[in-house]
Design a protein around this motif. Sequence first.
Motif, PDB file in Angstrom:
ATOM      1  N   LEU A   1       0.825  -1.214   0.000  1.00 33.36           N
ATOM      2  CA  LEU A   1       0.000   0.000   0.000  1.00 33.36           C
ATOM      3  C   LEU A   1       0.858   1.261   0.000  1.00 33.36           C
ATOM      4  CD1 LEU A   1      -3.021  -0.441   2.449  1.00 33.36           C
ATOM      5  CD2 LEU A   1      -3.103   0.237   0.045  1.00 33.36           C
ATOM      6  N   LEU A   2       1.865   1.260   0.840  1.00 30.55           N
ATOM      7  CA  LEU A   2       2.742   2.424   0.930  1.00 30.55           C
ATOM      8  C   LEU A   2       3.512   2.633  -0.375  1.00 30.55           C
ATOM      9  CD1 LEU A   2       4.130   1.875   4.544  1.00 30.55           C
ATOM     10  CD2 LEU A   2       2.554   3.678   3.833  1.00 30.55           C
ATOM     11  N   LYS A   3       4.030   1.533  -0.917  1.00 30.27           N
ATOM     12  CA  LYS A   3       4.810   1.629  -2.157  1.00 30.27           C
ATOM     13  C   LYS A   3       3.962   2.137  -3.313  1.00 30.27           C
ATOM     14  CE  LYS A   3       7.918  -1.069  -5.106  1.00 30.27           C
ATOM     15  NZ  LYS A   3       8.524  -2.406  -5.340  1.00 30.27           N
ATOM     16  N   GLU A   4       2.741   1.624  -3.430  1.00 30.46           N
ATOM     17  CA  GLU A   4       1.843   2.046  -4.517  1.00 30.46           C
ATOM     18  C   GLU A   4       1.501   3.525  -4.444  1.00 30.46           C
ATOM     19  OE1 GLU A   4      -1.488  -0.525  -4.094  1.00 30.46           O
ATOM     20  OE2 GLU A   4      -0.555  -2.205  -5.188  1.00 30.46           O
ATOM     21  N   ASN A   5       1.542   4.076  -3.228  1.00 34.63           N
ATOM     22  CA  ASN A   5       1.181   5.486  -3.038  1.00 34.63           C
ATOM     23  C   ASN A   5       2.395   6.369  -2.755  1.00 34.63           C
ATOM     24  OD1 ASN A   5      -2.029   5.729  -2.834  1.00 34.63           O
ATOM     25  ND2 ASN A   5      -1.416   3.748  -1.972  1.00 34.63           N
ATOM     26  N   HIS A   6       3.585   5.816  -3.039  1.00 42.88           N
ATOM     27  CA  HIS A   6       4.841   6.560  -2.900  1.00 42.88           C
ATOM     28  C   HIS A   6       5.012   7.124  -1.492  1.00 42.88           C
ATOM     29  CE1 HIS A   6       4.954   6.154  -7.245  1.00 42.88           C
ATOM     30  NE2 HIS A   6       3.762   6.755  -7.316  1.00 42.88           N
ATOM     31  N   LEU A   7       4.679   6.293  -0.514  1.00 48.38           N
ATOM     32  CA  LEU A   7       4.809   6.687   0.888  1.00 48.38           C
ATOM     33  C   LEU A   7       5.780   5.748   1.593  1.00 48.38           C
ATOM     34  CD1 LEU A   7       1.034   7.357   1.733  1.00 48.38           C
ATOM     35  CD2 LEU A   7       2.794   9.064   1.224  1.00 48.38           C
ATOM     36  N   TYR A   8       6.071   6.068   2.837  1.00 53.08           N
ATOM     37  CA  TYR A   8       6.999   5.263   3.622  1.00 53.08           C
ATOM     38  C   TYR A   8       6.559   5.303   5.080  1.00 53.08           C
ATOM     39  CZ  TYR A   8       8.648   9.933   4.700  1.00 53.08           C
ATOM     40  OH  TYR A   8       8.703  11.252   5.090  1.00 53.08           O
ATOM     41  N   ALA A   9       7.033   4.341   5.865  1.00 55.47           N
ATOM     42  CA  ALA A   9       6.766   4.350   7.309  1.00 55.47           C
ATOM     43  C   ALA A   9       7.662   5.389   7.949  1.00 55.47           C
ATOM     44  CB  ALA A   9       7.036   2.969   7.901  1.00 55.47           C
ATOM     45  N   GLY A  10       7.067   6.299   8.699  1.00 56.12           N
ATOM     46  CA  GLY A  10       7.826   7.415   9.280  1.00 56.12           C
ATOM     47  C   GLY A  10       8.536   7.021  10.559  1.00 56.12           C
ATOM     48  N   LYS A  11       9.869   6.975  10.507  1.00 58.78           N
ATOM     49  CA  LYS A  11      10.644   6.646  11.711  1.00 58.78           C
ATOM     50  C   LYS A  11      10.431   7.680  12.796  1.00 58.78           C
ATOM     51  CE  LYS A  11      14.639   3.694  11.140  1.00 58.78           C
ATOM     52  NZ  LYS A  11      16.102   3.599  11.099  1.00 58.78           N
ATOM     53  N   GLU A  12      10.291   8.949  12.362  1.00 60.51           N
ATOM     54  CA  GLU A  12      10.109  10.027  13.334  1.00 60.51           C
ATOM     55  C   GLU A  12       8.787   9.899  14.083  1.00 60.51           C
ATOM     56  OE1 GLU A  12       8.107  11.301   9.567  1.00 60.51           O
ATOM     57  OE2 GLU A  12      10.014  10.334  10.066  1.00 60.51           O
ATOM     58  N   MET A  13       7.856   9.138  13.542  1.00 55.24           N
ATOM     59  CA  MET A  13       6.569   8.901  14.212  1.00 55.24           C
ATOM     60  C   MET A  13       6.522   7.529  14.881  1.00 55.24           C
ATOM     61  SD  MET A  13       3.654  10.481  11.713  1.00 55.24           S
ATOM     62  CE  MET A  13       3.749  12.151  11.074  1.00 55.24           C
ATOM     63  N   GLY A  14       7.606   6.799  14.819  1.00 60.26           N
ATOM     64  CA  GLY A  14       7.644   5.479  15.449  1.00 60.26           C
ATOM     65  C   GLY A  14       6.680   4.490  14.835  1.00 60.26           C
ATOM     66  N   GLN A  15       6.527   4.539  13.494  1.00 54.54           N
ATOM     67  CA  GLN A  15       5.508   3.720  12.824  1.00 54.54           C
ATOM     68  C   GLN A  15       6.007   2.322  12.484  1.00 54.54           C
ATOM     69  OE1 GLN A  15       4.636   6.356   9.514  1.00 54.54           O
ATOM     70  NE2 GLN A  15       2.769   7.118  10.492  1.00 54.54           N
ATOM     71  N   ASN A  16       5.306   1.324  13.019  1.00 57.28           N
ATOM     72  CA  ASN A  16       5.464  -0.077  12.618  1.00 57.28           C
ATOM     73  C   ASN A  16       4.052  -0.625  12.457  1.00 57.28           C
ATOM     74  OD1 ASN A  16       8.014   0.319  14.699  1.00 57.28           O
ATOM     75  ND2 ASN A  16       8.532  -0.906  12.907  1.00 57.28           N
ATOM     76  N   PHE A  17       3.640  -0.867  11.215  1.00 57.10           N
ATOM     77  CA  PHE A  17       2.260  -1.244  10.933  1.00 57.10           C
ATOM     78  C   PHE A  17       2.048  -2.736  11.143  1.00 57.10           C
ATOM     79  CE2 PHE A  17       3.243   2.381   8.117  1.00 57.10           C
ATOM     80  CZ  PHE A  17       2.328   3.301   8.616  1.00 57.10           C
ATOM     81  N   LEU A  18       0.963  -3.076  11.810  1.00 59.22           N
ATOM     82  CA  LEU A  18       0.586  -4.472  11.951  1.00 59.22           C
ATOM     83  C   LEU A  18       0.325  -5.039  10.552  1.00 59.22           C
ATOM     84  CD1 LEU A  18       0.074  -6.630  14.105  1.00 59.22           C
ATOM     85  CD2 LEU A  18      -2.322  -5.932  14.119  1.00 59.22           C
ATOM     86  N   ALA A  19       0.998  -6.157  10.231  1.00 60.36           N
ATOM     87  CA  ALA A  19       0.986  -6.655   8.857  1.00 60.36           C
ATOM     88  C   ALA A  19       0.521  -8.099   8.755  1.00 60.36           C
ATOM     89  CB  ALA A  19       2.399  -6.523   8.254  1.00 60.36           C
ATOM     90  N   ASN A  20      -0.161  -8.570   9.760  1.00 61.89           N
ATOM     91  CA  ASN A  20      -0.617  -9.961   9.761  1.00 61.89           C
ATOM     92  C   ASN A  20      -2.081  -9.996  10.183  1.00 61.89           C
ATOM     93  OD1 ASN A  20      -1.220 -12.646  10.416  1.00 61.89           O
ATOM     94  ND2 ASN A  20       0.889 -13.087  11.027  1.00 61.89           N
ATOM     95  N   PRO A  21      -3.002 -10.265   9.259  1.00 59.47           N
ATOM     96  CA  PRO A  21      -4.428 -10.266   9.602  1.00 59.47           C
ATOM     97  C   PRO A  21      -4.793 -11.320  10.643  1.00 59.47           C
ATOM     98  CG  PRO A  21      -4.082 -11.138   7.393  1.00 59.47           C
ATOM     99  CD  PRO A  21      -2.768 -10.581   7.831  1.00 59.47           C
ATOM    100  N   GLY A  22      -4.045 -12.416  10.665  1.00 51.85           N
ATOM    101  CA  GLY A  22      -4.290 -13.448  11.672  1.00 51.85           C
ATOM    102  C   GLY A  22      -4.004 -12.919  13.071  1.00 51.85           C
ATOM    103  N   THR A  23      -2.924 -12.146  13.193  1.00 52.47           N
ATOM    104  CA  THR A  23      -2.588 -11.523  14.482  1.00 52.47           C
ATOM    105  C   THR A  23      -3.648 -10.515  14.881  1.00 52.47           C
ATOM    106  OG1 THR A  23      -0.221 -11.792  14.041  1.00 52.47           O
ATOM    107  CG2 THR A  23      -0.831 -10.200  15.727  1.00 52.47           C
ATOM    108  N   ALA A  24      -4.101  -9.717  13.907  1.00 53.93           N
ATOM    109  CA  ALA A  24      -5.145  -8.717  14.180  1.00 53.93           C
ATOM    110  C   ALA A  24      -6.418  -9.391  14.679  1.00 53.93           C
ATOM    111  CB  ALA A  24      -5.424  -7.899  12.920  1.00 53.93           C
TER     112      ALA A  24
END
Length: 287
Positions: free
Chosen positions: A15-38
Motif C-alpha cells: 500500500l505504501l509503495k503504490e502510493n509513494h509513501l513510507y513508514a515514518g521513523k520520526e513517528m515510530g511507525q510499525n504497521f501491523l501486517a498480519n491479519p491473523g494476528t489482528a
Amino acid sequence: MMFEKGSKMTHPGQLLKENHLYAGKEMGQNFLANPGTAKMIVEKIGISKDTHVLEIGPGLGALTIPLCHAAFHVTAVEKDYRLIPLLQQQLDNENLKNITIINKDVLKLDITQVNKDKKLVVIGNLPYNISSQILIKLIEERHCIETAFLMFQKELAKRIISPPGGRDYSRLSAVVQYAADISLVAQISPSSFFPRPDVDSTILKFDFFETREFNKEQEKLLFNVIKAAFSKRRKSLKNSMTGGEFEFEKEFVVTALEKAGIDPKRRAETLTVKEFISLARAVWETG
C-alpha cells in the motif's frame, strides 16, 4: 498480493509503495501486517456490539477493520494525514461505516468528548517514541475509559508491570499501578509488523479505576512526588527529592518521609504504590 486466502487486507508495504509513501521513523511507525494476528487480538479483547472503541493510531487499518466488524462504533485517531485516504479506502472496500476518523495527535485530543454517553474501550498499537506519554494521558483522563488494550515494545511493557525492588521498577510503573490493574494479553513477534521492528511487542490490558484516595489536585501532587523520587534514582529519597524541578527543601522532605513512616535513606525503587500514596499525603499535610 494479499495476505491470506479470504483476506481483503493489502500488505502495508504494498500500500505504501503504490502510493509513494513510507513508514515514518520520526513517528515510530510499525504497521501491523498480519491479519491473523489482528483477528487474534480482537478476539482476546472481547469486543461486543455495544462497545465504543477509541483506536489510537489506526495506520492502514489492520486492527481497525476487525474492530469495526465487532464493535458498535470505532473512533480512530490518526496523526499522519498521509495515511487517512488509504485507511478510508480499506474501510470502503469492506463497506464499513461505523467509524469516525480524526486527523489529530492523540496527545492533543480531549478524550472526554469522544463519547459522553458511555465509557470507552481504548485500543492502540502505540508509536514507540510517545507510548509512555500516551499512557500517562489515558491515566489522567481515565474517568471516561473502561479498559485499554495497548501494544508496547516488550522492554517498556516489562517496566510497566515491574514490582518494586527491581531495576525495571520506575516512575511509570508506580503511576500506572496506582491507576489500573494490569494484565498480560499477548506477545507479538517482530514478523507481524512492517517495517519489522528489532524487538518483540507486548499487549497489556489496563482496567482503570478511579481512586478514592485523592482528589485531582492531590493526585497531581502524588505524580509529582513519584517523579521527584525517581529523578535521581541512585540516590536516597532525602537527596533525590531535594531541590530539582519541584524545589523541595531537604528538611521538608525528611519531615514528610518520617511522617509517612519511610526511612529517608531508602531509594525510590523500593517504595510500593501504597507507600508513595502515604508520602504524597504527608507532603500535602506538611506543605
